[in-house]
Design a protein around this motif. Structure first.
Motif, PDB file in Angstrom:
ATOM      1  N   VAL A  96      11.279 -15.721 121.139  1.00  0.00           N
ATOM      2  CA  VAL A  96      11.320 -14.991 119.829  1.00  0.00           C
ATOM      3  C   VAL A  96      10.651 -13.412 120.220  1.00  0.00           C
ATOM      4  O   VAL A  96       9.826 -13.032 121.026  1.00  0.00           O
ATOM      5  N   HIS A  97      11.628 -12.427 119.539  1.00  0.00           N
ATOM      6  CA  HIS A  97      11.416 -11.178 119.649  1.00  0.00           C
ATOM      7  C   HIS A  97      10.310 -10.711 118.600  1.00  0.00           C
ATOM      8  O   HIS A  97      10.780 -10.805 117.279  1.00  0.00           O
ATOM      9  N   VAL A  98       8.956 -10.574 118.896  1.00  0.00           N
ATOM     10  CA  VAL A  98       8.043 -10.004 118.041  1.00  0.00           C
ATOM     11  C   VAL A  98       8.325  -8.374 118.061  1.00  0.00           C
ATOM     12  O   VAL A  98       7.889  -7.742 118.816  1.00  0.00           O
ATOM     13  N   ALA A  99       9.367  -7.944 117.056  1.00  0.00           N
ATOM     14  CA  ALA A  99       9.884  -6.636 116.778  1.00  0.00           C
ATOM     15  C   ALA A  99       8.882  -5.653 116.211  1.00  0.00           C
ATOM     16  O   ALA A  99       9.523  -5.467 114.936  1.00  0.00           O
ATOM     17  N   THR A 100       8.034  -5.110 116.524  1.00  0.00           N
ATOM     18  CA  THR A 100       7.331  -4.251 115.935  1.00  0.00           C
ATOM     19  C   THR A 100       7.696  -2.802 116.735  1.00  0.00           C
ATOM     20  O   THR A 100       7.596  -2.802 117.815  1.00  0.00           O
ATOM     21  N   PRO A 101       7.723  -1.931 115.949  1.00  0.00           N
ATOM     22  CA  PRO A 101       8.222  -0.661 116.422  1.00  0.00           C
ATOM     23  C   PRO A 101       6.972   0.013 117.112  1.00  0.00           C
ATOM     24  O   PRO A 101       5.921  -0.279 116.896  1.00  0.00           O
ATOM     25  N   VAL A 102       7.120   0.831 118.246  1.00  0.00           N
ATOM     26  CA  VAL A 102       6.239   1.452 119.170  1.00  0.00           C
ATOM     27  C   VAL A 102       5.268   2.313 118.421  1.00  0.00           C
ATOM     28  O   VAL A 102       4.041   2.172 118.487  1.00  0.00           O
ATOM     29  N   ASP A 103       5.737   3.101 117.396  1.00  0.00           N
ATOM     30  CA  ASP A 103       4.716   3.748 116.217  1.00  0.00           C
ATOM     31  C   ASP A 103       3.700   2.898 115.955  1.00  0.00           C
ATOM     32  O   ASP A 103       2.624   3.211 115.764  1.00  0.00           O
ATOM     33  N   VAL A 104       4.052   1.752 115.358  1.00  0.00           N
ATOM     34  CA  VAL A 104       3.109   0.804 114.548  1.00  0.00           C
ATOM     35  C   VAL A 104       2.499   0.250 115.692  1.00  0.00           C
ATOM     36  O   VAL A 104       1.257   0.038 115.387  1.00  0.00           O
ATOM     37  N   CYS A 105       2.956   0.023 116.931  1.00  0.00           N
ATOM     38  CA  CYS A 105       1.963  -0.632 117.872  1.00  0.00           C
ATOM     39  C   CYS A 105       1.044   0.362 118.337  1.00  0.00           C
ATOM     40  O   CYS A 105      -0.177   0.077 118.540  1.00  0.00           O
ATOM     41  N   ALA A 106       1.304   1.697 118.424  1.00  0.00           N
ATOM     42  CA  ALA A 106       0.393   2.718 118.608  1.00  0.00           C
ATOM     43  C   ALA A 106      -0.636   2.764 117.733  1.00  0.00           C
ATOM     44  O   ALA A 106      -1.810   2.991 117.980  1.00  0.00           O
ATOM     45  N   GLU A 107      -0.368   2.711 116.364  1.00  0.00           N
ATOM     46  CA  GLU A 107      -1.369   2.743 115.468  1.00  0.00           C
ATOM     47  C   GLU A 107      -2.364   1.261 115.489  1.00  0.00           C
ATOM     48  O   GLU A 107      -3.653   1.634 115.421  1.00  0.00           O
ATOM     49  N   ARG A 108      -1.711   0.406 115.933  1.00  0.00           N
ATOM     50  CA  ARG A 108      -2.485  -0.939 115.931  1.00  0.00           C
ATOM     51  C   ARG A 108      -3.440  -0.637 117.136  1.00  0.00           C
ATOM     52  O   ARG A 108      -4.883  -0.795 117.049  1.00  0.00           O
TER      53      ARG A 108
END
Length: 191
Positions: A121-133
């Protein structure tokens, strides 16, 4: 939704193990999704284990660093444990980055060789969203120059080209993501 307890084959379905490997960037939502989905499976009577990457690094792979070789060793050890549990009827949820495609493929092949179900399963969250989290503060530390080798920023992440399922956690709630994963496992006769 699951199989009713009195349905023919309900015990067989719940007793069928599988490894569900959730790969994605740091702070993509892998562990949150794994825990939410694991609760759903447990409520339906499945035996479930979550092999969280941070916990594994603390206990099973302590001493490994973040070189490509160490990351591969980490993934292979986790894959071995996951396959062992899955072969004994456990649904094993593995929220681990596993940045390299060849490492993940080796785990898949181990499962295939042993006849154990493996779902990527690819949890496909863009890096900019990950950085915000930035759940663990890693992106902030990397931006401040306090750390290097952050997967997806200054260290490679090879997203799966053809995962069994791709979940855009940034576009939906945790419950919606868990429902999407549940539907995919129902389709495969695993939930």
């Amino acid at each position: 939704m699951g199989v009713p307890d009195n349905a023919p084959g309900a015990d067989d379905l719940r007793g069928r193990g599988a490894t569900i490997w959730l790969t994605g960037l740091p702070s993509a939502g892998k562990t949150t999704l794994a825990r939410a989905f694991g609760e759903r499976l447990q409520d339906a009577g499945h035996r479930v284990e979550v092999l969280d990457g941070d916990e594994i690094r603390e206990f099973l792979t302590a001493g490994l660093g973040f070189t490509r070789e160490d990351r591969d060793t980490n993934v292979q050890r986790i894959g071995f444990v996951a396959e062992l549990l899955a072969s004994h009827g456990v649904k094993v949820l593995v929220p681990v980055i596993a940045p390299y495609a060849d490492s993940r493929e080796a785990v898949r092949k181990r499962h295939q060789t042993e006849g154990t179900t493996y779902v990527e399963v690819h949890v496909a969250t863009p890096v900019d969203v990950c950085a915000e989290r930035d759940v663990k503060g890693l992106y902030a530390k990397q931006a401040a120059g306090e750390i290097s080798g952050l997967t997806g920023v200054d260290d490679p992440y090879e997203p799966p080209a053809d995962p069994d399922l791709r979940i855009p956690t940034h576009e939906q709630s945790v419950d919606e993501s868990a429902a999407m994963l549940h539907a995919a496992l129902v389709e495969r006769g695993l939930a």
